[in-house]
Enzyme design. Structure first.
Site, mmCIF file in Angstrom:
data_model
loop_
_atom_site.group_PDB
_atom_site.id
_atom_site.type_symbol
_atom_site.label_atom_id
_atom_site.label_comp_id
_atom_site.label_asym_id
_atom_site.label_seq_id
_atom_site.Cartn_x
_atom_site.Cartn_y
_atom_site.Cartn_z
ATOM 1 N N SER A 652 0.807 -1.219 0.000
ATOM 2 C CA SER A 652 0.000 0.000 0.000
ATOM 3 C C SER A 652 0.842 1.273 0.000
ATOM 4 O O SER A 652 0.297 2.369 -0.142
ATOM 5 C CB SER A 652 -0.938 0.014 1.214
ATOM 6 O OG SER A 652 -0.197 0.031 2.413
ATOM 7 N N LYS A 695 -6.210 5.157 7.889
ATOM 8 C CA LYS A 695 -5.053 5.878 7.370
ATOM 9 C C LYS A 695 -5.336 7.372 7.244
ATOM 10 O O LYS A 695 -4.502 8.209 7.631
ATOM 11 C CB LYS A 695 -4.640 5.300 6.016
ATOM 12 C CG LYS A 695 -4.073 3.882 6.129
ATOM 13 C CD LYS A 695 -3.725 3.285 4.783
ATOM 14 C CE LYS A 695 -3.102 1.903 4.949
ATOM 15 N NZ LYS A 695 -2.776 1.268 3.662
#
Length: 806
Positions: A652, A695
């Site tokens: 990611s 996030k």
């Protein structure tokens, strides 16, 4: 190629409480259907219906989905209409006591037989001694004794008379019988006997020899007479015992006339009782040590009925859950009693296992617990393959002991086994245990998420109503129900899905009820639900607070202002039990002249996981495909996660790493007020990642603590927009223009947004506009290629340059 930030309504998809037509959940009916688990329930229904060998069930899915509760409720409804299972008993094998026999009876009748047999023994023990003390029995026994005595007396009287006729007398001495010469029936003294003529002495001696022979013949026949006497007395005892036993057992025969197996057993019991009549005659008031030592033989256990399993008053097929599935708890065991330092046992000490209790029904087991118990898995498979339950100790199974023990007759097995466990166990067993797929042919795979629609909102409201009634909680109003649904979507990590993790939902309801009662409210409101969510996080976020504190103090270097080439804020997620949080991580890139090497420093020091290393290799492929189609890639680049001292895995951050690398090559500063997450493929397209909400919020918390200025934001892949269920404070900041969330589709959009410099599109000749990011990168790589070629023409110079770099 710059992109616009997302609108506030795209960041959070609320549940409108106005769609609910109730004041509180107390008005709603209980939920009787299963939400979103049709595939799994179809499999459960099929597995429960089919009755062929091997079609046992394995219920897959992580813990907390409510799999066991749902399946048990389904089976309880089904089992109530199924046929009741029979009682299974163990009875004494009078021919081979170490091999107890099974007795199958209709439900409830095993307990009856056990009580009636105990009553029979008690009755006989009380009445039989009296039968042998009455006048009738004594007269018969004395008559038999007198007959024997008369027969004996007659024989010896005849022998004595014959002796007298020959001047010999038969004497009875302490040592036995003897003959002696006599005159006028008086024994001759030895001196007078010697005075007799020799011929007369020879005649007497011959007579004594003949009489002695007759006496010896009589004495040899005496044991047979005594045997006949004992046998006649035993026969009298049998007949006397029969008068007491037969009437009682005939009553039992009439009661169990429809069960031939019981009739055969009663016949055997009657015969054994008559044969062992002396056991019932002996009634010791104060037994001594010797009698106590024989207690096991005199306790009449051989006539007891060991009811192993009985359905009792329950109706339908049994449903059994075994929480401690050891080998003996599954297949049963034989227990022992300690008597005077020795261990003894009999068929009454046979104890049932879970397979016995579930016979005719369903047995529910946790596969993790079964596999963690020695030999339990093998014992379960052996029973399923042989279709019978064989009670054996592990010592017998593996020939570890050679002592004589019980060998109970196996009981036929007719049960459906339902295993519960994670998917990992299912696929590992399929891969490594060849017998598993033969015995567990039906998999019921439970969903972790369900589709979020207006219909499922209504069903979820009924689910909340059902749980509140079951747990005796306060009712929830529509606002509270809406907040629970929103949180469920957040748990699912998808605005279009709801979590099927019922344990988390139930915990939230209980805690919301607590806070509502704490506030003296009679109905749970959205504020109570929100407070429950906040306190759940607060109880687990100590480490997150410490890490964020170190960032704010400058110990962990994270910039949220300014711009720097080759430096970018990536976003990493930490999972601590059931709590996940994100924090920004600085990623830096350096480039220099080289031979096309892209160094992943994490991999070099063995801190890079396989997926992360794969992401770096994809970046290398992208660079070569875009910028070095017709020329060598004459650079050496290194990438690193700064101040990271543990393993790193996942791809990611691959887009962030690529952007940092291009920023360094193009000498285009990246705005430190922005962070980015996303995966990149070989064509530069952005791919979705997980934990997108965590996030975004992780970077927002740091920026918010330092003060939002309208420049802060996070870039996410466009494919993740449907997953957004951000906190309300983040949405509020976006609404006020203090924070931004961007959705990008490819590398060009991302790098343009991060640097404020257009990425630049390639023309028909493959060139890029001057001053664009791609143009600068291409120019820099071309410059490095020329330098490399110049070094190639001067080998010594290239070697000196390499030595200098080293």
């Amino acid at each position: 190629m710059t992109i616009n930030p997302l609108e506030p309504h795209q960041l959070h998809h609320p549940c409108d409480p106005r769609q609910f037509g109730f004041q509180t959940t107390a008005e709603l009916d209980d939920l009787t259907e299963i939400i979103g688990q049709m595939r799994a329930m179809d499999a459960v229904h099929f597995g429960a219906d089919i009755r062929h060998d091997g079609y046992n069930l394995f219920v897959l899915g992580p813990a907390g989905l409510g799999k066991r509760t749902i399946v048990r409720q389904f089976l309880e409804k089904r089992a109530g209409g199924e046929q009741e299972h029979d009682d299974w008993c163990y009875i004494n094998n009078f021919a081979e006591p170490h091999k107890p026999q099974t007795l199958r009876l209709p439900t409830g009748r095993g307990g009856e037989l056990r009580i009636q047999m105990q009553q029979l023994v008690d009755y006989l023990r009380a009445t039989v001694p009296g039968l042998f003390e009455n006048d009738e029995y004594r007269a018969k026994a004395e008559a038999i004794q007198e007959e024997f005595s008369k027969k004996q007396e007659k024989v010896f009287k005849e022998l004595g008379s014959d002796a007298e006729k020959q001047d010999v007398v038969l004497l009875r001495t302490p040592g036995g019988f003897a003959f002696a010469p006599a005159r006028n029936q008086e024994v001759l003294p030895p001196d007078e006997y010697q005075k007799l003529p020799e011929e007369e002495r020879r005649k007497i001696e011959a007579a004594i020899a003949e009489l002695q022979e007759r006496l010896e013949k009589i004495l040899r026949g005496m044991p047979q007479w005594r045997k006949e006497l004992v046998e006649r007395l035993k026969q009298l005892n049998r007949e006397t015992m029969m008068t007491a036993v037969e009437h009682q057992i005939n009553e039992l025969r009439a009661h169990y006339a429809d069960l031939p197996a019981v009739l055969n057993y009663l016949d055997t019991v009657q015969h054994d009782m008559v044969e062992h009549v002396d056991d019932f005659r002996k009634q010791e008031e104060n037994p001594g040590f010797a009698e106590m030592a024989m207690a096991n033989q005199q306790s009449f256990h051989q006539y007891q009925v060991n009811v192993l399993v009985t359905n009792g008053k329950n109706t339908g097929a049994p449903i059994v859950s075994e929480d401690n599935p050891t080998y003996s708890n599954l297949v049963g065991r034989v227990e022992y009693l300690s008597q005077f330092g020795a261990l003894v046992t009999d068929f009454t000490q046979i104890k049932p296992g879970a397979l016995h209790r579930a016979n005719g029904g369903y047995l529910l087991l946790d596969i993790r617990k079964v596999l963690s118990q020695p030999f339990a898995w093998e014992g379960l498979k052996r029973a399923l393959k042989s279709r019978d339950i064989r009670i054996e100790s592990l010592g017998q199974v593996y020939s570890l002991i050679s002592t004589v023990s019980l060998e109970p007759e196996p009981i036929p097995l007719d049960a459906k086994i339902v295993l519960f466990g994670d998917r990992l166990f299912y696929y590992l067993l399929q891969e490594y245990d060849p017998e598993f797929s033969e015995l567990f042919k039906v998999a019921a795979d439970f969903e972790e998420q369900i589709e979020r629609t207006p219909d499922t909102h209504q069903l979820y409201a009924r689910l909340i109503a059902t749980l509140t009634r079951k747990e005796k909680l306060l009712p929830f109003n529509p606002n509270a129900v809406s907040r629970v649904i929103e949180h469920s979507a957040r748990l699912a990590g998808d605005s279009e899905r709801l979590s099927a993790h019922m344990r988390s939902v139930a915990d939230l309801l209980r805690e919301a009820d607590y806070w509502a009662r704490h506030a003296s409210r009679e109905v749970v409101d959205a504020t109570d639900v929100q407070r429950s969510i906040d306190t759940q996080i607060q109880r687990q976020d100590r480490l997150r607070d410490r890490l964020h504190e170190e960032i704010l103090r400058g110990t962990l270097m994270i910039d949220t202002a300014g711009a720097t080439p080759g430096q970018i804020n990536g976003l990493s997620v930490m999972q601590l039990g059931g709590f996940a949080f994100a924090q920004p991580t600085r990623i830096t890139a350096n480039v220099r002249l080289g031979e096309g090497e892209l160094i992943n420093i994490e991999r070099e020091v063995k801190l890079s996981g396989a997926i992360h290393s794969k992401g770096v290799l994809i970046m290398s492929s992208f660079l070569a495909a875009r910028y070095a189609r017709n020329q060598p890639l004459a650079l050496s680049a290194s990438l690193v996660f700064e101040q990271s001292y543990g393993p790193i895995d996942g791809d990611s951050a691959s887009m962030a790493e690529l952007c940092a690398l291009l920023s360094k090559l193009a000498d285009a500063p990246i705005k430190q007020s922005l962070a980015i997450t996303g995966s990149v493929n070989q064509f530069g397209q952005a791919q979705a990642i997980g934990a997108v909400n965590d996030k975004i919020e992780g970077f927002f918390d740091i920026c918010n603590a330092r003060g939002l200025d309208g420049e802060h934001g996070v870039l996410i892949p466009a494919a993740n927009v449907k997953h957004l269920m951000l906190r309300q404070d983040v949405v509020t900041a976006v609404e006020s223009g203090k924070f931004k969330v961007y959705a990008y589709e490819d590398l060009d959009q991302a790098i343009a947004t991060l640097t404020g410099v257009p990425a630049g599109e390639a023309d028909t000749g493959g060139g890029y506009p001057e001053g664009s990011i791609n143009g600068r990168v291409a120019a820099r790589l071309g410059e490095l290629t020329k330098i490399r070629e110049s070094f190639a023409r001067q080998p010594g110079k290239e070697a000196a340059a390499k030595k200098e770099q080293e």
